[in-house]
Every structure is written in structure tokens, then in C-alpha cells.
Design a protein around this motif. Sequence first.
Motif, PDB file in Angstrom:
ATOM      1  N   CYS A 254       0.851  -1.316   0.005  1.00 12.89           N
ATOM      2  CA  CYS A 254       0.120  -0.021   0.214  1.00 12.89           C
ATOM      3  C   CYS A 254       0.823   1.263  -0.036  1.00 12.89           C
ATOM      4  CB  CYS A 254      -0.919  -0.026   1.237  1.00 12.89           C
ATOM      5  SG  CYS A 254      -2.534  -0.737   1.098  1.00 12.89           S
ATOM      6  N   LEU A 255       1.943   1.151   1.037  1.00 11.08           N
ATOM      7  CA  LEU A 255       2.591   2.533   0.925  1.00 11.08           C
ATOM      8  C   LEU A 255       3.476   2.633  -0.296  1.00 11.08           C
ATOM      9  CD1 LEU A 255       4.180   2.382   4.511  1.00 11.08           C
ATOM     10  CD2 LEU A 255       2.353   3.851   3.370  1.00 11.08           C
ATOM     11  N   THR A 256       4.117   1.608  -0.993  1.00  8.56           N
ATOM     12  CA  THR A 256       4.560   1.743  -2.158  1.00  8.56           C
ATOM     13  C   THR A 256       3.622   2.329  -3.245  1.00  8.56           C
ATOM     14  OG1 THR A 256       6.066  -0.347  -1.758  1.00  8.56           O
ATOM     15  CG2 THR A 256       6.074   0.294  -4.056  1.00  8.56           C
ATOM     16  N   ARG A 257       2.433   1.765  -3.381  1.00  8.48           N
ATOM     17  CA  ARG A 257       1.536   2.415  -4.373  1.00  8.48           C
ATOM     18  C   ARG A 257       1.390   4.010  -4.202  1.00  8.48           C
ATOM     19  NH1 ARG A 257      -3.198  -1.598  -3.850  1.00  8.48           N
ATOM     20  NH2 ARG A 257      -4.282   0.132  -5.029  1.00  8.48           N
ATOM     21  N   CYS A 258       1.191   4.296  -2.825  1.00  4.17           N
ATOM     22  CA  CYS A 258       1.095   5.674  -2.428  1.00  4.17           C
ATOM     23  C   CYS A 258       2.186   6.345  -2.695  1.00  4.17           C
ATOM     24  CB  CYS A 258       0.827   5.783  -0.768  1.00  4.17           C
ATOM     25  SG  CYS A 258      -0.666   5.250  -0.115  1.00  4.17           S
TER      26      CYS A 258
ATOM     27  N   ALA B  60       5.307   8.464   2.101  1.00  9.58           N
ATOM     28  CA  ALA B  60       5.202   7.170   1.700  1.00  9.58           C
ATOM     29  C   ALA B  60       6.478   6.760   1.020  1.00  9.58           C
ATOM     30  CB  ALA B  60       4.167   6.660   0.752  1.00  9.58           C
ATOM     31  N   ASN B  61       7.389   7.613   0.382  1.00  8.23           N
ATOM     32  CA  ASN B  61       8.362   7.442  -0.653  1.00  8.23           C
ATOM     33  C   ASN B  61       9.493   7.337   0.521  1.00  8.23           C
ATOM     34  OD1 ASN B  61       8.715   9.887   0.018  1.00  8.23           O
ATOM     35  ND2 ASN B  61       8.866  10.553  -2.088  1.00  8.23           N
ATOM     36  N   SER B  62       9.427   8.060   1.743  1.00  3.76           N
ATOM     37  CA  SER B  62      10.434   7.587   2.687  1.00  3.76           C
ATOM     38  C   SER B  62      10.474   6.764   3.657  1.00  3.76           C
ATOM     39  CB  SER B  62      10.629   9.202   3.487  1.00  3.76           C
ATOM     40  OG  SER B  62       9.493   9.128   4.338  1.00  3.76           O
ATOM     41  N   TYR B  63       9.355   5.943   3.639  1.00  3.92           N
ATOM     42  CA  TYR B  63       9.271   4.662   4.523  1.00  3.92           C
ATOM     43  C   TYR B  63      10.275   3.670   4.068  1.00  3.92           C
ATOM     44  CZ  TYR B  63       7.948  -0.084   5.843  1.00  3.92           C
ATOM     45  OH  TYR B  63       7.924  -1.239   6.352  1.00  3.92           O
ATOM     46  N   ASP B  64      10.965   3.201   5.169  1.00  2.05           N
ATOM     47  CA  ASP B  64      12.222   2.270   5.032  1.00  2.05           C
ATOM     48  C   ASP B  64      11.950   1.054   5.674  1.00  2.05           C
ATOM     49  OD1 ASP B  64      14.598   1.075   4.914  1.00  2.05           O
ATOM     50  OD2 ASP B  64      15.600   2.708   5.995  1.00  2.05           O
TER      51      ASP B  64
END
Lengths: 184, 239
Positions: A13-17, A65-69
Motif C-alpha cells: 500500500c505504501l509503495t503504491r501511495c 510514503a516514499n521515505s518509508y524504509d
Amino acid sequence: MSLPEPTFDYEACLTRCAQGDQQALRVLYDQESARLLGVAKRIVGDNALAEDIVHDAFIKIWARANSYDSSRGSARGWIFSVTRHLALNFIRDNANHALADELDHESMADQASPGIADSFEYRARSGRIYTCLEQLEPARRNCILHAYVDGYSHAQIAQKLGTPLGTVKAWIKRSLLALRECMG
Amino acid sequence: MSKVTGSNSPENIDELASEYVLGTLSAQQRNEVRKRMATEPELRAAVDGWERRLLELTEQADAQTPSPFLWRRVQRSINSSLQQGSSTAATSWWNLLPLWRSLAASGIAATLVLAAVLLLRNAPLNETAYLVVLVAPQDKAPGWVIQTSNRQEIQLIPLGVAEVPRDKALEFWTKGEDWQAPVSLGLVKPGQKLSISLDKLPPLAPNQLFELTLENPNGSPTGKPTGPIQFIGRAVKVI
């Protein structure tokens, strides 16, 4: 459902966000908004404020979301942390006001029933943290729960439990060390 | 005391991280932890560890169904930031969400930035240009713009005259994503336009962090940012 579905793919989900897919944010919202609102409500204490926090949390989740690691922790953990810290920032930034209210309120409560040892209505569950919490004395366990779940400051916990501030600080410090040791 | 531990010992870092996640720190202490996490991997790792350990306690709060309006509000907020530039597929400066999000607070500054961007577009086409908008962390009001048409030199341009206490100075910092710590680019006077050569540093890269912090008149005593952040922003590539 009171427990998160183990099969739900938070990370996807986060990747798609991060790719700008709003539907993914909606899926995440349907999955967790009620639990996140519950967490925020316990900390800020007010429905409308809690909804503001959850609103801001989803904006932040969308924008960041793009900074979620994934090497730093689970995606589900991340969205809860984002929400909890927004709520904590809010109450700490407005601490003078909230604390005054709380102290007034609590000092009256204390006169009615001083020194409540088991003030936190605590529901043990199956996770590791609960096994470790069970090993703490009830009063110390309450300190941890009031802090994490209710967002209480040291001073608020001291008021709530009718225990000196220094004692509360020491209990929390030692309880955290004990949890660290127990959980690894 | 059987053991002497400095404030940066692993024990102290873990204690700070645990109380940060537990929620018992003051607003000021929380701010400090957040700032330090950006530059201190040990602290960040300790915080991550505590987030993981305590996460299950969120189950103690009863779930509560949000009002039906909440999702619409979220959607509106997202769409209003998207509207600024969704008509072109190519990534262009007008399509950079972080830039527009950071500017949403101030239309006037947006105009100034637009002017800066238009200037940039006259730069030689074979150079990659970068733009950074430095905003105040609390209200996101833009205070400075950094422009560059060459990865070894940057220009810091004030959008107004920042207020600095008499006994303090603004210090300018940068940190690339994979750098260990920020590097000082020197002191900056409020309202001053400045050209800075980056020739001792790696070339400017996307997402590189820039910030202005409040420090002693002679600059930070430690060589690392110590005072509160006044303005902060990241480099975005302008195509």
C-alpha cells in the motif's frame, strides 16, 4: 475485526501511495483509520481533535510514503508511529493549557479516591510485550500504560497515581530497562 | 556510581529513545530527539527498536469509527496539493509536490519562487539545475530560496529579512542523503544574498538537505547544528 489481518500488505500500500495511487491510501484508510482514531483519541481526548490528527497522519503518510524504509520497521508500525507522534506533539506543544486542566481535574479525583494503584483498565493480550508487562508491579505497569496509551506526562501520571513525581520518573526509567531486558 | 556514562553512551541513547517513544518527553526534548535522529543513526535505530517493542500497546485503545466526512477531508487535502500540476506527465518543476506543499502557506513567496525558477530556466541547458525552498518548520512559510545552475556553486536568496535575536546568528548547513553529518556553509546575515562555492563538497544531489539554524554569534561551538532550525528544505532537480 479487532486484530489486524495478518495477510494485509501494508508495505505494498505504501509503495503504491509513493507512486501516487490514491486508491492505495483509501485501502489503508479503510483498514486502519478506526484503530488510528482510537489511538489518537486516547491521547488528545477529544473526538474532533483526534480526527484532525488522523487527517494530518494520512496526509503525512501520503506525502512521506516514499521515505518509508522497510529496514527500519514494519509498514503498519510506521503508520501507527506517524499518528501517535502527531498526537503526542500536539498535546506536548499545548502542554501548559492541557496540564492545567488535567491537574485541576485530577486533584478533585484524587480527593475522592487517593492512590489508585490499578488505575489503568488493562487488557492483557498475547504479544511479547504483555508477557513482559505482567512481570512488572501493577503500579509500574500502569505508569507505562498511562504514558504510552493515554499520552500522560510524568507529572500527570504522578497526579493520577498519587505518587511523588521523582518516584514516577524512577519507576518509568527502571520499567523501561526491565522491558528492554525482557524483550531483547 | 559504578560506571561513568557520557550523554551519548549507548545506555543514554537507548533511555532517551525509550522515553521518546513512550511519550514522556517535553515538547522541547521531543524536538531535540527528532532533530538528532536526522543525523544520528544510533539514536534512530534505538527509536525504531522501541517503536517495534511497544507497538502492540496501541491495542489498548478501542477502535473508533471516524465520521464519514473524514476520508473526504483527507481526499480534498491531497487533491488540492495535486491540482497544482497534474496535467503533464513529465516531471517538471511545476509538478513537484514537495515544492508546492511547502509553498502552500504563502502565495506571495510562491510568486517570488516562480520568478527565481524562470530565471533559472535561462541557465545553459546542459547543466542540471537545482532549486531549494527553505521554509520555517512550524508554519511552512518560505524564507529563502537556493538556486543553482551548476553543481559546485549555489546562491542563497532571501525572500524577506528573517528575525534573529541580537546575540545569535544564522548558520547555513547542508547534508547529502548518505552523509554522516551536516557540513557548515558559514554564517548568513538576515536578508543577505550569498554565493557559496561547494568545491570542497560532493556535487549537489537531489534531496540534499539545507537548513539555517540559530547559533552563537561565532557559529556553532561543536561544528554541528546545535540551535533550533529556522528554515529547512531539500534540493529538487529542475528540468
